[in-house]
Write a protein that holds these residues in place. Structure first.
Motif, short mmCIF file in Angstrom:
data_model
loop_
_atom_site.label_atom_id
_atom_site.label_comp_id
_atom_site.label_asym_id
_atom_site.label_seq_id
_atom_site.Cartn_x
_atom_site.Cartn_y
_atom_site.Cartn_z
N HIS A 137 -10.93 -9.55 4.05
CA HIS A 137 -10.12 -8.54 4.72
C HIS A 137 -9.09 -8.00 3.71
O HIS A 137 -8.58 -8.75 2.88
CB HIS A 137 -9.37 -9.12 5.92
N GLN A 138 -8.78 -6.72 3.83
CA GLN A 138 -7.74 -6.15 2.98
C GLN A 138 -6.98 -5.09 3.78
O GLN A 138 -7.57 -4.20 4.38
CB GLN A 138 -8.34 -5.50 1.73
N LEU A 139 -5.67 -5.21 3.77
CA LEU A 139 -4.79 -4.23 4.40
C LEU A 139 -3.88 -3.65 3.32
O LEU A 139 -3.16 -4.39 2.65
CB LEU A 139 -3.96 -4.86 5.50
N LEU A 140 -3.93 -2.33 3.15
CA LEU A 140 -3.13 -1.66 2.13
C LEU A 140 -2.23 -0.63 2.80
O LEU A 140 -2.69 0.16 3.65
CB LEU A 140 -4.04 -0.98 1.10
N LEU A 633 -0.53 -11.87 -0.91
CA LEU A 633 0.28 -10.65 -0.83
C LEU A 633 0.55 -10.13 -2.23
O LEU A 633 0.92 -10.89 -3.12
CB LEU A 633 1.61 -10.94 -0.12
N GLN A 634 0.34 -8.83 -2.43
CA GLN A 634 0.63 -8.20 -3.70
C GLN A 634 1.43 -6.92 -3.44
O GLN A 634 1.20 -6.23 -2.43
CB GLN A 634 -0.67 -7.87 -4.44
N TRP A 635 2.36 -6.59 -4.34
CA TRP A 635 3.21 -5.43 -4.11
C TRP A 635 3.42 -4.65 -5.40
O TRP A 635 3.28 -5.18 -6.50
CB TRP A 635 4.58 -5.84 -3.52
N TRP A 636 3.78 -3.35 -5.24
CA TRP A 636 4.04 -2.45 -6.37
C TRP A 636 5.27 -1.59 -6.03
O TRP A 636 5.45 -1.17 -4.88
CB TRP A 636 2.87 -1.50 -6.60
N LEU A 637 6.07 -1.30 -7.05
CA LEU A 637 7.18 -0.35 -6.94
C LEU A 637 7.11 0.57 -8.16
O LEU A 637 6.89 0.11 -9.28
CB LEU A 637 8.54 -1.06 -6.92
N MET A 670 -0.18 -4.88 -0.34
CA MET A 670 -1.59 -5.16 -0.11
C MET A 670 -1.76 -6.62 0.26
O MET A 670 -1.31 -7.52 -0.46
CB MET A 670 -2.43 -4.83 -1.34
N ILE A 671 -2.38 -6.84 1.40
CA ILE A 671 -2.65 -8.20 1.89
C ILE A 671 -4.16 -8.40 1.89
O ILE A 671 -4.91 -7.58 2.44
CB ILE A 671 -2.10 -8.40 3.31
#
Length: 673
Positions: A137-140, A633-637, A670-671
């Protein structure tokens, strides 16, 4: 030789950590596509495929032709050689066996290894319980905003703004995927100035063994032959890769991007028996079109909007104003070396197509229905790859014939001839042409690639083309040409630098009351260098020079940037930054530059006039969510700003910013699990 292989394999371990970013080759192709169409690509299918294969490598002993095509950097000769080698010698035990495959050099092996697994794998699963329960599963979720207010967001004296929505751009996507067998998901997009919920998409896509090979429900894309009839996936024209002159991709794919134009919505079924494959599809979509009324009171539409923008009252009035029905079939016969296929597509519209009465629209699509058909083939024989397609509609025909020849293990040649009559028209077509639309062009392309010494490579091409009928901004038939040359040097995979020169000439109308097409010359010189300091730090530098000349005058310009990427292991962060200066004579001498952006997002701005550009990006490496071992969990700024001189305005129309700065922030979560 063993020393070279050892060094290459060590570097693969490093690059696999950065493989979520497009390679310099792919970045260059995206940059060329943006420059040719003057807009950034909105299809992130290639990135989705590569990221998925990076996280879950495919078994080298079960990988299919369709999967190898999706990797994009393998040529048809390399794919055919791999399949033939595996059929002859059986299971590949380790990565070193890849060296024995014809046409697979160290560079190819280095690119593909992060996406391959040599562990035992049973291949596809037949149990539906496994397919729906063991996938990923991927939620963006992504948001971005430009801080400075554009004209369209500023209220007038009646306290009404031209744009009805906020300036935030929002995108979300949920997907489920089990290997290369099952996909489903939903996506939504809101552009700046639109109200929430402007666009939504869904897909269900299954590949399975047996007679019924593929089932597609919802949104999907079709990629047929060389794109004369239809090509809805990501494809490139002329780029710095002189041998990439053919379209290569799977015929049927799920659509999972945010673009609102280039896809079908309905049902597609693909059947396979032995070497034969038949695809049947149907689609019904609401489209945004410019409604008009003829002199006799007949209602119709003059054009279809491909931008996806619904920000103003006028754009909203055109939204979903017509219905397009499309249905057809594609029949193919395929072996390891040969493919032959035929396609038939029919379109029907709820209102007739009534283009504006202009000379260049003489051959435009008209009426409430349209029909396209075509025949395509490809053939690999030893060191020769032949490909081609012929297509026809009610008012004209088109054909394209190409060849890629491996003259020697150090040199390759590519040739492409295309002839598209002005009367040939096709919706969703995209082929190897100078024109952005598949119509009104005859041309011949010749490309050459030479690797004279280890680490050195020379690529060049020449393209001659003619537009036999009028086109936009050319009120007469015209000729054009383009030349390209690039010299690349790579040292131990730590240094890479190239010197590139490109020049083109293509007539366009002057500004006289009675316009006449006059020749316009455009040239660009680029030097680019990249250095891997260590596994944590990569730096790059680039300088561009550009020249533009026409009867109206001349423009020159230049640009330079410094770029860096650094991984902070202790904090599990990846940092990226760039500082760029540009100074050109105006918009005609603009310079494009690909920028590192959030995963699945593109930033390829053009630079003109005089100013400074910088961006900063921080990326958090995947981390576990609580005690859920398989959920991450991954994140970007990202922050970017372009600054011009005082008294400068940015953009035009409702997008005009009265000021010398344009600042944008982006964030993404993104999870996966």
């Amino acid at each position: 030789m063993n020393r070279i292989i050892y060094i290459s394999l060590l570097l693969i371990l490093h690059f696999s950590g950065l493989a979520q970013e497009p390679s310099e080759q792919v970045a260059g192709m995206l940059e060329a596509a943006t420059e040719a169409n003057d807009q950034e690509p909105d299809n992130d299918q290639l990135q989705q495929v590569l990221v998925n294969y990076l996280r879950r490598p495919i078994s080298v002993n079960h990988v299919t032709e369709e999967q190898l095509k999706e990797l994009s950097f393998l040529s048809p000769m390399q794919i055919s050689s791999f399949l033939q080698y595996r059929n002859l010698f059986g299971i590949l035990r380790n990565r070193y066996e890849l060296q024995a495959i014809p046409y697979w050099d160290i560079g190819t092996i280095r690119k593909i290894l992060p996406y391959l697994s040599f562990r035992e794998d049973t291949g596809g699963d037949k149990e539906y319980r496994t397919l729906v329960a063991k996938g990923q599963h991927q939620l963006l979720m992504r948001s971005s905003n430009i801080l400075e207010k554009a004209k369209g967001f500023i209220a007038d004296s009646a306290k009404q703004a031209a744009y009805i929505g906020s300036s935030a751009r929002l995108f979300y996507r949920y997907t489920y995927q089990y290997k290369q067998q099952l996909w489903w998901g939903i996506a939504g997009d809101k552009d700046a100035g639109e109200k929430p919920g402007d666009f939504s998409s869904f897909h269900v896509f299954m590949r399975r063994p047996g007679l019924l090979k593929t089932i597609a429900l919802g949104d999907y894309v079709l990629n047929i032959g060389q794109g004369l009839v239809q090509w809805q996936g990501l494809a490139f024209g002329k780029t710095s890769e002189a041998m990439n002159v053919y379209h290569q991709g799977n015929l049927l794919q799920p659509y999972r991007s945010g673009g609102e134009w280039n896809f079908h919505r309905g049902v597609a079924l693909q059947f396979q028996s032995g070497h034969w494959e038949a695809t049947f599809f149907g689609s019904a979509r609401k489209l945004t079109a410019n409604l008009v009324e003829g002199a006799d009171g007949t209602k119709g539409f003059s054009s279809i909007s491909q931008s996806g923008y619904h920000r103003t009252a006028g754009e909203l009035a055109d939204r979903n104003s017509i219905t397009q029905y499309a249905y057809g079939t594609v029949l193919q016969y395929t072996t390891n070396h040969f493919r032959l296929g035929g396609s038939v597509i029919k379109y029907q519209f709820s209102l007739p197509f009534m283009p504006v009465d202009r000379p260049y629209n003489k051959y435009a699509i008209r009426g409430a229905q349209w029909f396209n058909s075509g025949v395509h083939y490809s053939y690999v024989f030893r060191n020769v790859f032949l490909f081609g397609e012929g297509a026809a509609c009610a008012t004209g025909y088109a054909f394209l014939q190409g060849m890629v020849l491996s003259i020697h293990h150090k040199s390759d040649l590519s040739l492409v001839y295309r002839h598209v009559q002005p009367g040939y028209q096709a919706l969703y077509a995209h082929s190897f042409l100078e024109n952005s639309e598949v119509t009104n062009e005859t041309g011949f392309y010749a490309g050459f690639r030479l690797t004279p010494l280890p680490g050195w490579q020379l690529q060049a091409y020449a393209d001659y083309f003619r537009f036999p009928w009028l086109r936009f901004r050319a009120t007469a038939p015209v000729f054009g040409k383009e030349y390209f040359m690039q010299l690349t040097w790579v040292r131990r995979k730590k240094w890479e630098t190239y010197l590139r020169y490109r020049t083109s000439g293509k007539p366009e109308n002057n500004d006289d009351p009675i316009p006449v097409p006059l020749n316009i010359q455009h040239a660009n010189l680029r030097w680019h260098a990249e250095r891997i300091i260590n596994p944590l730090l990569i730096v790059a530098a680039r300088t561009d020079f550009t020249w533009y000349s026409s009867v109206a005058g001349r423009e020159t310009g230049w640009s330079a940037f410094l770029d860096g990427r650094y991984q902070v292991r202790k904090l599990s962060l990846a940092l990226a930054a760039r500082l760029q200066y540009f100074h050109t004579g105006g918009y005609n001498s603009r310079i494009y530059a690909y920028e590192r952006d959030l995963l699945y997002s593109f930033s390829i701005p053009s630079f003109y006039d005089k100013g400074l550009r910088y961006y900063l990006q921080v990326q958090g490496k995947p981390g576990r969510i609580g005690n859920r071992r398989h959920w991450q969990l991954q994140w970007w700024l990202r922050w970017s700003q372009t600054s011009y001189g005082k008294g400068h305005t940015i953009g035009s129309g409702n997008d005009e910013i009265s000021g010398s700065h344009k600042s944008e922030w982006k964030c993404q979560l993104m999870i996966t699990g």
